[in-house]
Design a protein around this motif. Structure first.
Motif, short mmCIF file in Angstrom:
data_model
loop_
_atom_site.label_atom_id
_atom_site.label_comp_id
_atom_site.label_asym_id
_atom_site.label_seq_id
_atom_site.Cartn_x
_atom_site.Cartn_y
_atom_site.Cartn_z
N ILE A 299 0.86 -1.43 -0.05
CA ILE A 299 0.08 0.00 0.08
C ILE A 299 0.96 1.31 0.25
O ILE A 299 1.79 1.42 0.96
CB ILE A 299 -0.79 0.01 1.10
CG1 ILE A 299 -2.07 -1.36 1.15
CG2 ILE A 299 -1.70 1.22 1.34
CD1 ILE A 299 -2.68 -1.54 2.43
N PRO A 300 0.84 2.12 -1.02
CA PRO A 300 1.91 3.04 -1.33
C PRO A 300 2.02 4.08 -0.08
O PRO A 300 1.01 4.31 0.52
CB PRO A 300 1.38 3.72 -2.60
CG PRO A 300 0.92 2.73 -3.16
CD PRO A 300 -0.03 1.88 -2.30
N SER A 301 3.11 4.83 0.18
CA SER A 301 3.25 5.74 0.99
C SER A 301 3.01 7.06 0.51
O SER A 301 2.39 7.10 -0.69
CB SER A 301 4.54 5.87 1.26
OG SER A 301 5.51 6.24 0.21
N GLN A 302 2.50 8.07 1.23
CA GLN A 302 1.98 9.54 1.05
C GLN A 302 2.87 10.40 1.43
O GLN A 302 3.08 10.27 2.75
CB GLN A 302 0.43 9.51 1.24
CG GLN A 302 -0.56 8.43 0.72
CD GLN A 302 -1.87 8.42 1.25
OE1 GLN A 302 -2.23 9.61 1.94
NE2 GLN A 302 -2.61 7.67 0.82
N THR A 303 3.12 11.34 0.80
CA THR A 303 3.73 12.50 1.29
C THR A 303 2.89 13.25 2.07
O THR A 303 1.77 13.29 1.85
CB THR A 303 4.33 13.51 0.06
OG1 THR A 303 3.51 13.75 -0.63
CG2 THR A 303 5.31 12.61 -0.67
N GLY A 304 3.44 13.98 2.86
CA GLY A 304 2.67 14.98 3.70
C GLY A 304 2.86 16.66 3.62
O GLY A 304 3.64 16.89 2.67
N VAL A 305 2.15 17.29 4.20
CA VAL A 305 2.33 18.77 4.38
C VAL A 305 2.64 19.16 5.56
O VAL A 305 1.79 18.88 6.60
CB VAL A 305 1.18 19.66 3.55
CG1 VAL A 305 1.39 21.04 3.87
CG2 VAL A 305 0.73 19.12 2.35
N ALA A 306 3.68 19.86 6.03
CA ALA A 306 4.21 20.11 7.18
C ALA A 306 4.69 21.60 7.40
O ALA A 306 4.81 22.29 6.35
CB ALA A 306 5.49 19.19 7.72
N LEU A 307 4.77 22.05 8.68
CA LEU A 307 5.06 23.59 8.98
C LEU A 307 6.87 23.18 9.18
O LEU A 307 7.14 22.40 10.07
CB LEU A 307 4.48 24.23 10.11
CG LEU A 307 3.04 24.34 9.75
CD1 LEU A 307 2.39 24.80 10.97
CD2 LEU A 307 2.67 24.94 8.55
N ASP A 308 7.46 24.32 8.87
CA ASP A 308 8.74 24.46 9.34
C ASP A 308 9.07 24.87 10.69
O ASP A 308 8.62 26.20 10.58
CB ASP A 308 9.86 25.19 8.37
CG ASP A 308 11.33 25.09 8.55
OD1 ASP A 308 11.58 24.65 9.58
OD2 ASP A 308 12.02 25.55 7.90
N PRO A 309 9.43 24.40 11.69
CA PRO A 309 9.33 24.72 13.08
C PRO A 309 10.09 26.13 12.99
O PRO A 309 9.89 27.00 13.88
CB PRO A 309 9.82 23.94 13.92
CG PRO A 309 9.62 22.55 13.18
CD PRO A 309 9.75 23.04 11.78
N THR A 310 11.23 26.16 12.55
CA THR A 310 12.10 27.51 12.49
C THR A 310 11.51 28.79 11.86
O THR A 310 12.01 29.80 11.84
CB THR A 310 13.47 27.23 11.70
OG1 THR A 310 13.28 27.00 10.42
CG2 THR A 310 14.04 25.81 12.35
N LYS A 311 10.17 28.57 11.16
CA LYS A 311 9.71 29.65 10.45
C LYS A 311 8.32 29.88 11.06
O LYS A 311 7.42 30.56 10.21
CB LYS A 311 9.73 29.20 8.96
CG LYS A 311 10.89 29.22 8.22
CD LYS A 311 10.80 28.84 6.72
CE LYS A 311 12.30 28.69 6.24
NZ LYS A 311 12.20 28.56 4.85
N ILE A 312 8.14 29.40 12.07
CA ILE A 312 6.81 29.63 12.83
C ILE A 312 6.72 30.90 13.92
O ILE A 312 6.02 31.70 13.91
CB ILE A 312 6.20 28.53 13.56
CG1 ILE A 312 6.01 27.25 12.57
CG2 ILE A 312 4.96 28.73 14.25
CD1 ILE A 312 5.76 26.01 13.07
N VAL A 313 7.70 30.74 14.60
CA VAL A 313 7.56 31.90 16.09
C VAL A 313 7.89 33.10 15.56
O VAL A 313 6.96 34.13 15.93
CB VAL A 313 9.02 31.45 16.83
CG1 VAL A 313 8.98 32.44 17.98
CG2 VAL A 313 8.88 30.11 17.20
N ALA A 314 8.71 33.54 14.56
CA ALA A 314 8.88 34.97 14.37
C ALA A 314 7.76 35.51 13.64
O ALA A 314 7.31 36.94 14.41
CB ALA A 314 10.02 35.17 13.34
#
Length: 571
Positions: A299-314
């Motif tokens: 059963i194929p894998s799937q890519t995800g959509v994520a946030l870059d933690p280093t670009k959240i706080v500022a």
């Protein structure tokens, strides 16, 4: 010759007699004066007071004794210090405060012909203060110690945004006793009955009220004024100020200046959670393997959509005080750990190992638990290098999941609990893993030997400990097929066979006989006696018919005691 004249002086004899008489009287008078002066010289003036004690008419020794007696209570009484509505006491002797009695009565007596002094001794008096000796070092130490109990520490103010509500508690000044002026006040007035009011100075808090108001106005009120609008890709959502509040604190530097600070982990977690709920992010999904018609299928894998933690706080922290109160956060593509390609490359190629154990088909609750747990385990796929946990697959065994009470071993005795019986599945799984050649990380044998299991090759289980954990050290993924029909349970591993594994077993040793126990409790469960012993099983790894390595497994079994139940409701 005329008898009325003195031939030597030529003066009349009567006049000479008068002079002699006058001189005699003068001598007497002088003598009396001298006597009076001498008497007065040995006594203090008649109305003399020293340190509040009347010593008039007394000799020097009498005056000293009277003074010592008169001031005894006062010089022994503690000195009371008062400051800011609080009091503390100092013991004079310990503080180096003493009365100088000799100096206090000095010069009250002494011979003098001065009429003024003589008359003063007889009719007048003097008032003197008590002379004292002060050991300044000891007094300073005593005042310093007392001041420590009188000082009031300043109360720091605080600024909080807990729960999204701005709360400011103003600071309160404290007070500090000024030691040196207090020492001088005590030294100059001791002994006295009234308290000494210690001079004090304000003790200011580290952070001023003005600084707290500044930060409240410039930051806190703005930061908590409403939600922050966040845009992630084509999704937009809001994060309430109360959700971000736990990340905000207000530390002050050495100069009392406050700079708001942020806990990056809290902000990242808040934004990540909100983004997930809004559907702005998606977890990457590992590939998995199933069997269909006896053949493995990926059963194929799937890519995800994520946030870059280093670009959240500022952007989020900047938005807290901006007029727009909006933040834009970029997204990244997250990759699965076990990709479709990896799954294809490590597909199970065939049966690696299998093992079956047996039980009475009418075993009641334990059989029901075994079959439920077997269905849950069936189809589990363990990629190469990954760690398998049976507790991780099954979770806590509860009635809500369908588990019922079954037999378990607790402190060497049979009893019942939810999920009882699934140790048989754990043992069956352990043996399949044993012969597959995987690396065991955690397992534990039963407390005493159970004849349906192979000696030294079995594993109990409970939640959360002990677990049945192992690492897939084969060259491919392992697909676990678990089935339970009739009176048996079977676990088979499908994958890429790496080893030919065989086992040897030592003879039993360190034999311990069971005890006989009679139990009248209704919870009692009858037990048949089994001896305790030690045994060693050796796992032999072979490739191409040659032994590559061996691994011993030593197990200690306690004896299973011979338990007879006498209660009519016992089992």
């Amino acid at each position: 010759m005329n008898d009325d004249f003195d031939p030597e002086t030529g003066q009349p004899r009567r006049r000479r007699g008068a002079i002699v008489a006058l001189l005699g009287a003068l001598v007497v008078l002088i003598g009396g004066y001298v006597g009076v002066a001498a008497y007065a010289s040995g006594r203090a003036p008649s109305d003399t007071e020293v340190g509040g004690v009347q010593v008039g008419g007394m000799s020097s020794a009498q005056a000293r004794a009277a003074l010592e007696s008169g001031i005894a209570a006062r010089v022994a009484a503690p000195v009371t210090l008062s400051a800011g509505g609080r009091t503390a006491t100092i013991t004079p002797a310990e503080a180096g405060l003493t009365a100088d009695l000799d100096e206090s009565v000095a010069d009250l007596t002494g011979f003098s012909l001065n009429p003024v002094k003589v008359i003063g001794h007889l009719t007048g008096g003097v008032t003197r203060s008590l002379e004292t000796d002060v050991d300044e070092a000891r007094l300073t130490a005593a005042v310093t110690a007392a001041a420590a109990t009188l000082d009031v520490a300043p109360k720091e103010g605080s600024l909080s945004v807990a729960g999204g509500k701005v709360a400011l508690a103003p600071p309160v000044n404290g007070l500090t006793v000024e030691v040196e002026p207090t020492v001088e006040a005590i030294a100059s007035t001791w002994p006295r009955s009234s308290p000494v009011v210690a001079p004090v100075e304000d003790a200011e808090p580290k952070v001023s009220a003005e600084e707290l108001e500044r930060v409240k106005t410039e930051f806190a009120d703005k930061a908590m004024s409403g939600p922050v609008a966040v845009k992630v890709g084509d999704k937009a959502f809001e994060i309430p100020a109360a959700t971000l509040a736990p990340a905000i604190s207000f530390p002050a530097d050495a100069d009392g200046k406050i700079t708001p600070t942020f806990d990056d982990k809290v902000i990242v977690a808040a934004v990540t959670t909100a983004a997930s709920k809004a559907g702005a992010t998606k977890r990457a999904k590992d590939a998995s393997v199933t069997f269909a018609n006896g053949q493995p299928r990926v059963i194929p894998s799937q890519t995800g959509v994520a946030l870059d933690p280093t670009k959240i706080v500022a952007p989020v922290t900047a938005a807290l005080t901006s007029e727009e109160r909006a933040a834009t956060i970029p997204v990244t593509v997250s990759q699965p750990e076990y990709t479709t390609a990896k799954a294809q490359a490590t597909l199970p190629k065939g049966l690696i190992s299998t093992f079956t154990t047996y039980f009475p088909a009418n075993g009641g609750g334990r059989v029901s638990n075994i079959r439920l747990a077997t269905r849950t385990l069936n189809g589990t796929f363990v990629p190469p290098g990954e760690t398998f946990s049976l507790n991780g697959v099954l979770g806590r065994r509860t009635p809500e999941k369908g588990y019922v009470k079954g037999g378990v071993i607790s402190e060497g005795r049979l009893s019942e609990n939810y999920g009882g019986g699934i140790s048989q599945l754990s043992t069956t799984l352990f043996n399949a893993a044993f012969f597959a050649g995987v690396e065991f990380k955690e397992y534990m044998a039963h407390g005493f030997y159970i004849s349906r299991y192979p000696e030294g090759r079995e594993a109990t289980i409970s939640y959360p400990y002990p677990d049945n954990r192992w690492v897939n050290t084969t060259d491919g993924g392992i697909y676990i097929r678990a089935t339970s029909t009739g009176g048996q349970v079977t676990v088979a591993f499908y994958g890429t066979k790496k080893w030919d594994v065989v086992a040897t077993k030592s003879p039993r040793r360190n034999i311990v006989q069971p005890k006989k126990i009679t139990d009248a409790s209704p919870e009692c469960i009858t037990q048949n006696p089994v001896v305790g012993f030690d045994v060693t099983v050796t796992r032999i790894f072979k490739q191409g018919g040659k032994t590559v390595r061996t691994q011993p497994f030593t197990t200690h079994y306690n004896p299973e005691d011979d338990v007879t139940c006498t209660h009519p409701d016992a089992k």
